[in-house]
Design an enzyme around this catalytic site. Structure first.
Site, PDB file in Angstrom:
ATOM      1  N   SER A   1      48.409  39.885  35.690  1.00 39.09           N
ATOM      2  CA  SER A   1      48.570  41.304  35.055  1.00 39.09           C
ATOM      3  C   SER A   1      49.132  40.846  33.665  1.00 39.09           C
ATOM      4  O   SER A   1      49.142  40.168  33.181  1.00 39.09           O
ATOM      5  CB  SER A   1      49.960  41.157  36.291  1.00 39.09           C
TER       6      SER A   1
ATOM      7  N   TYR B   1      57.853  37.275  39.799  1.00 45.18           N
ATOM      8  CA  TYR B   1      56.076  37.523  39.915  1.00 45.18           C
ATOM      9  C   TYR B   1      55.385  37.979  38.177  1.00 45.18           C
ATOM     10  O   TYR B   1      53.907  37.037  38.035  1.00 45.18           O
ATOM     11  CB  TYR B   1      56.061  39.617  40.194  1.00 45.18           C
TER      12      TYR B   1
HETATM   13  P1  NAD Z   1      48.023  45.577  47.347  1.00 46.66           P
HETATM   14  O1  NAD Z   1      49.018  45.361  47.806  1.00 46.66           O
HETATM   15  O2  NAD Z   1      48.091  47.196  47.226  1.00 46.66           O
HETATM   16  O3  NAD Z   1      47.079  44.995  47.582  1.00 46.66           O
HETATM   17  C1  NAD Z   1      47.279  43.852  47.173  1.00 46.66           C
HETATM   18  C2  NAD Z   1      45.903  43.207  48.775  1.00 46.66           C
HETATM   19  O4  NAD Z   1      46.888  41.379  48.079  1.00 46.66           O
HETATM   20  C3  NAD Z   1      46.677  44.031  50.218  1.00 46.66           C
HETATM   21  O5  NAD Z   1      45.771  44.521  50.595  1.00 46.66           O
HETATM   22  C4  NAD Z   1      47.965  42.819  50.513  1.00 46.66           C
HETATM   23  O6  NAD Z   1      47.693  42.764  51.666  1.00 46.66           O
HETATM   24  C5  NAD Z   1      47.233  41.388  50.246  1.00 46.66           C
HETATM   25  N1  NAD Z   1      47.904  40.421  50.333  1.00 46.66           N
HETATM   26  C6  NAD Z   1      48.990  40.071  49.885  1.00 46.66           C
HETATM   27  N2  NAD Z   1      49.174  38.450  50.602  1.00 46.66           N
HETATM   28  C7  NAD Z   1      48.288  38.225  50.994  1.00 46.66           C
HETATM   29  C8  NAD Z   1      47.970  36.967  51.776  1.00 46.66           C
HETATM   30  N3  NAD Z   1      48.808  35.905  51.522  1.00 46.66           N
HETATM   31  N4  NAD Z   1      46.657  36.720  51.667  1.00 46.66           N
HETATM   32  C9  NAD Z   1      45.462  37.698  52.170  1.00 46.66           C
HETATM   33  N5  NAD Z   1      46.021  38.794  51.667  1.00 46.66           N
HETATM   34  C10 NAD Z   1      47.313  39.173  50.600  1.00 46.66           C
HETATM   35  O7  NAD Z   1      48.024  46.394  45.314  1.00 46.66           O
HETATM   36  P2  NAD Z   1      46.889  46.310  43.908  1.00 46.66           P
HETATM   37  O8  NAD Z   1      48.061  47.019  42.988  1.00 46.66           O
HETATM   38  O9  NAD Z   1      45.733  46.766  44.696  1.00 46.66           O
HETATM   39  O10 NAD Z   1      46.635  44.516  43.936  1.00 46.66           O
HETATM   40  C11 NAD Z   1      45.692  43.951  43.758  1.00 46.66           C
HETATM   41  C12 NAD Z   1      45.964  42.839  42.719  1.00 46.66           C
HETATM   42  O11 NAD Z   1      46.352  43.211  41.346  1.00 46.66           O
HETATM   43  C13 NAD Z   1      47.339  41.687  42.940  1.00 46.66           C
HETATM   44  O12 NAD Z   1      46.864  40.509  42.622  1.00 46.66           O
HETATM   45  C14 NAD Z   1      48.443  42.486  42.170  1.00 46.66           C
HETATM   46  O13 NAD Z   1      49.153  41.702  41.358  1.00 46.66           O
HETATM   47  C15 NAD Z   1      47.430  42.968  40.340  1.00 46.66           C
HETATM   48  N6  NAD Z   1      48.116  43.625  39.829  1.00 46.66           N
HETATM   49  C16 NAD Z   1      48.065  44.708  39.889  1.00 46.66           C
HETATM   50  C17 NAD Z   1      48.106  45.899  38.949  1.00 46.66           C
HETATM   51  C18 NAD Z   1      48.598  47.636  39.533  1.00 46.66           C
HETATM   52  O14 NAD Z   1      49.676  47.931  38.370  1.00 46.66           O
HETATM   53  N7  NAD Z   1      48.950  48.020  40.336  1.00 46.66           N
HETATM   54  C19 NAD Z   1      48.756  45.882  37.494  1.00 46.66           C
HETATM   55  C20 NAD Z   1      48.626  43.953  37.838  1.00 46.66           C
HETATM   56  C21 NAD Z   1      48.516  42.889  37.690  1.00 46.66           C
END
Ligand code: NAD
Length: 243
Positions: free
Chosen positions: A138, A152
């Site tokens: 991130s 985080y």
């Molecule tokens: P999201 O919450 O939609 O997706 C995260 C997914 O991870 C969910 O489906 C959740 O159920 C799954 N998950 C969480 N813990 C788990 C576990 N122990 N076992 C299996 N699955 C698990 O959010 P997103 O935005 O799609 O995030 C995806 C990745 O991108 C994450 O790592 C997040 O930190 C990163 N990210 C997102 C953003 C943003 O702005 N959305 C920014 C930077 C990084």
């Protein structure tokens, strides 16, 4: 060579977009989910309707035995896992560090970092060469996310270090390990952080003046996994609109 990818947390957001993108590029996709079976199966149905190969597989990727079972299942159904996307991650409500509980801090670390470690380890132990891993970190690893989620941000900083170290350990085995660092992507994660409209609020401060879409992150992940990125390892692609 047959390409099989495991996408952790592939049922929604960036993971779902990545699963669809990789399936369209010919990968057989194991769409991992922790508890939301319906969403993961919807992603699989989309992929199959488009002529691709995928299956949904439950597993908490922060749990060692679940991770081993997940790789076993993926291998049994789709064949050896040749590519890995460590996408699963969580954050909790925005709060300054001084108000964070130890339970919260540890939960974030285990879910974001231990899961990445476990999946990388299992992948390397079973790896077909050449192989590739992309870790979804991130922009928070660079900013520190003050007053929002320092826990985080710290977990993503750990993922960055893990990427660097592991990439050097396995480079001679022809396994590449890279990271994408998204920021401000329109997904449901911000609801979990207590502010569903966070991306819209911050958009005026983003140089490109808007949030990003999961598909834009998926493109970078797909490129890093592909042979087009054959000379890239231990690298970081920032996808945060210039922030
Ligand atoms: P999201 O919450 O939609 O997706 C995260 C997914 O991870 C969910 O489906 C959740 O159920 C799954 N998950 C969480 N813990 C788990 C576990 N122990 N076992 C299996 N699955 C698990 O959010 P997103 O935005 O799609 O995030 C995806 C990745 O991108 C994450 O790592 C997040 O930190 C990163 N990210 C997102 C953003 C943003 O702005 N959305 C920014 C930077 C990084």
């Amino acid at each position: 060579m047959k390409k099989t990818v495991l996408v952790t947390g592939g049922g929604r957001g960036i993971g779902a977009a990545t699963s669809r993108q990789l399936a369209a590029e010919g990968y057989a996709v194991c769409v991992n989910y922790r508890s939301d079976k319906i969403s993961a199966e919807a992603v699989v149905a989309d992929i199959q309707a488009a002529g691709g190969t995928a299956f949904a597989c439950q597993g908490d990727v922060s749990d060692e035995s679940d991770v081993m079972a997940l790789f076993d299942a993926a291998e049994q159904v789709l064949g050896p896992v040749t590519h890995l996307v460590n996408n699963a991650g969580i954050l909790f409500e925005q709060t300054p560090l001084v108000r964070m509980s130890v339970a919260r801090f540890n939960q974030v670390m285990i879910t974001n970092v231990t899961s990445c470690f476990l999946c990388c380890r299992e992948f390397i132990r079973r790896a077909q060469q050449p192989g590739a891993i992309v870790n979804v970190s991130s922009a928070a690893s660079r900013t520190g996310a003050p007053f929002e989620y320092v826990d985080y941000a710290a977990s993503k900083g750990a993922m960055d270090s893990l990427t660097k170290g592991l990439s050097l350990e396995v480079a001679a085995q022809k396994i590449r390990v890279n990271t994408v660092r998204p920021g401000f992507i329109n997904t449901e994660m911000h609801t979990d952080g207590g502010e569903p409209d966070r991306v819209a609020r911050l958009s005026p401060q983003i140089p490109l003046q808007r949030g990003g879409e999961p598909e834009e992150v998926a493109e970078a992940i797909a490129w890093l996994l592909s042979e087009k990125a054959s000379y890239v390892t231990g690298s970081f692609i920032d996808l945060a609109g210039g922030k």
